[in-house]
Design an enzyme around this catalytic site. Structure first.
Site, PDB file in Angstrom:
ATOM      1  N   SER A 208       0.847  -1.191   0.000  1.00  0.00           N
ATOM      2  CA  SER A 208       0.000   0.000   0.000  1.00  0.00           C
ATOM      3  C   SER A 208       0.883   1.242   0.000  1.00  0.00           C
ATOM      4  O   SER A 208       2.098   1.166   0.098  1.00  0.00           O
ATOM      5  CB  SER A 208      -0.916  -0.004   1.216  1.00  0.00           C
ATOM      6  OG  SER A 208      -0.239   0.567   2.313  1.00  0.00           O
ATOM      7  N   LYS A 209       0.219   2.371  -0.092  1.00  0.00           N
ATOM      8  CA  LYS A 209       0.929   3.649  -0.124  1.00  0.00           C
ATOM      9  C   LYS A 209       1.787   3.877   1.113  1.00  0.00           C
ATOM     10  O   LYS A 209       2.772   4.577   1.081  1.00  0.00           O
ATOM     11  CB  LYS A 209      -0.109   4.771  -0.125  1.00  0.00           C
ATOM     12  CG  LYS A 209      -0.653   5.104  -1.454  1.00  0.00           C
ATOM     13  CD  LYS A 209      -1.501   6.339  -1.271  1.00  0.00           C
ATOM     14  CE  LYS A 209      -2.253   6.642  -2.529  1.00  0.00           C
ATOM     15  NZ  LYS A 209      -3.090   7.815  -2.373  1.00  0.00           N
ATOM     16  N   ARG A 210       1.293   3.330   2.217  1.00  0.00           N
ATOM     17  CA  ARG A 210       1.959   3.634   3.484  1.00  0.00           C
ATOM     18  C   ARG A 210       3.118   2.697   3.791  1.00  0.00           C
ATOM     19  O   ARG A 210       3.869   2.936   4.725  1.00  0.00           O
ATOM     20  CB  ARG A 210       0.940   3.593   4.627  1.00  0.00           C
ATOM     21  CG  ARG A 210       0.012   4.793   4.617  1.00  0.00           C
ATOM     22  CD  ARG A 210      -1.243   4.534   5.408  1.00  0.00           C
ATOM     23  NE  ARG A 210      -2.019   3.468   4.806  1.00  0.00           N
ATOM     24  CZ  ARG A 210      -2.860   3.642   3.766  1.00  0.00           C
ATOM     25  NH1 ARG A 210      -3.016   4.841   3.245  1.00  0.00           N
ATOM     26  NH2 ARG A 210      -3.527   2.629   3.257  1.00  0.00           N
TER      27      ARG A 210
END
Ligand code: GLU
Length: 441
Positions: A208-210
């Site tokens: 994911s982005k994080r």
């Protein structure tokens, strides 16, 4: 026919590693075929559409060396296309669908009539996939506020830009039947599709982005070498089918093609990337390594600290220091910690290493013997230092290591580092004696 591919990011505020990999595969295919690489910013979502978000994409692509070929203002500054500037074009296409009865107005929105059929998506990587559009409700293509839906503008632009191959993440595979239905309605033959497998975390979870390492900007900030990151990204889903890993980009361009793109998902392995980065650092010409590292030493205040009182230029010294660590650095920012003791007398000391070697029985005698030896070692070279250490140890009937370890900890405050003799040579006699003297107390 000239190959025309595109990278079509939506500005989200970051360039995700998956997006960078999509851009890279498009770029590689364009360069492999002598074709054209188009950059198209899909910025129809006004809320997220900021200059900063677009700049992050440009900066990431430029850093990775992925240059695009085309855009509306190609005359001067190489494009790219912005969907936000192409409303009239989309309106024209919507009108075509309305005129041919393929789209209709519904509560202020415009909807596209899906063909009630099973669509076959021919894919260069995934093979042929069948998706049934029969249960799908007709698709909104223009919202009541006049904004366009992604599927419409994506297809219109691929038609307008004469894209021959759509290379994108596998997450778009399920959208493709909708896109094929639009091509059919416009009476335009679709491009070839190549959906590339997703990038997963090392544990197999979806990235994911994080997740750490997800943003290209992180690599830029941490001093990774762009060629290393690019080389690593090439191998995330593509494989030359032999054991080659570190390859010049020219070779990758030559060998890159769809048959070698894996069908299974790729796993992102930070250790592997760091290993590759270290290889690039170790093998790059010293001039480039120095040019990259010097600003970090400057920023850490080392160069000013090392400058002789006379104001004498210390850069030849810094260059010698860098040559000692070049092959051990994993990421560029490591040079700051790895070289601190070359530049500062009050460098950090590792208490564990000190207890282990300096508090050991006989250690102060060893250091005292070393002091008298090093006062008269001539010439002050690594080779001469090595032979003197060995002679001293042989004379006392003990292992040279009994001198090497305390000497290293005494001058550097730590138990590991570059080759001791070379380190002493570069530090110089004055510095070495000063530090040994300090420990006498
Ligand atoms: N803007 C879409 C995205 O960022 C582009 C998809 C495509 O390449 O067709 O996912």
């Amino acid at each position: 026919m000239t190959t025309r591919v595109r990278f079509a990011p939506s500005p989200t505020g970051m360039l995700h590693i998956g997006g960078a990999r999509t851009a890279l595969f498009n770029w590689l295919y364009a360069r492999h075929t002598g074709g054209v690489f188009v950059l198209r910013i899909e910025d129809t979502d006004h809320a997220r559409n900021t200059q900063e978000a677009v700049d992050v994409i440009f900066k990431g692509l430029e850093w990775l060396g992925l240059d695009w070929d085309e855009g509306p203002s190609k005359g001067g500054n190489h494009g790219p296309y912005f969907q936000s500037q192409r409303r009239e074009i989309y309106q024209g296409y919507v009108k075509r669908l309305m005129d041919s009865g393929r789209a209709y107005e519904d509560h202020g929105a415009i909807r596209f009539k899906f063909p009630k059929q099973v669509m076959t998506v021919p894919d260069l990587i995934c093979g042929s996939i069948q998706i049934d559009l029969t249960p799908e409700p007709d698709m909104t293509i223009v919202r009541p506020d006049g904004s366009f839906i992604f599927h419409l503008v994506n297809v219109v632009d691929d038609i307008e830009m004469k894209i021959t191959h759509v290379i994108r993440g596998e997450d778009h595979l399920s959208n493709t039947p909708k896109h094929l239905a639009l091509y059919e309605a416009f009476g335009v033959p679709p491009p070839a599709f190549a959906h590339i497998p997703l990038i997963l975390n090392r544990d197999g979870s979806k990235m994911s982005k994080r997740d750490a390492g997800a943003a290209v900007g992180e690599y830029l900030d941490k001093g990774f070498i762009p060629e290393a990151v690019r080389n690593y990204l090439c191998l995330l889903g593509w494989s030359p089918k032999d054991d080659s890993e570190i390859m010049p980009i020219e070779e990758i361009i030559r060998r890159f093609d769809f048959p070698q793109i894996n069908r299974h998902n790729a796993r992102f392995d930070m250790d592997k990337l760091q290993w590759m980065n270290a290889k690039y650092l170790a093998t790059m010409p010293p001039e480039r390594f120095n040019a990259l590292a010097m600003p970090l030493l400057e920023k850490a205040g080392y160069l000013a600290a090392a400058r002789a009182p006379s104001g004498e230029e210390m850069s030849p010294y810094a260059q010698k220091v860098l040559s000692l660590v070049k092959e051990k650095v994993k990421q560029l920012s490591d040079v700051v910690d790895m070289t601190v003791f070359f530049f500062k007398d009050d460098h950090p000391r590792d208490p564990e290493a000190e207890t282990k070697t300096l508090k050991k029985a006989g250690a102060s005698e060893r250091l005292a013997e070393l002091r008298s030896l090093l006062e008269k070692t001539e010439p002050w070279t690594a080779a001469q230092l090595e032979s003197q250490f060995k002679q001293l140890a042989a004379g006392k009937g003990i292992k040279t290591a009994e001198y090497i370890h305390p000497a290293r900890v005494a001058v550097s405050g730590r138990g590991i580092g570059p080759s001791l003799y070379h380190m002493l040579e570069v530090m110089g006699r004055d510095c070495v004696l000063r530090r040994l003297e300090k420990l006498k107390g």
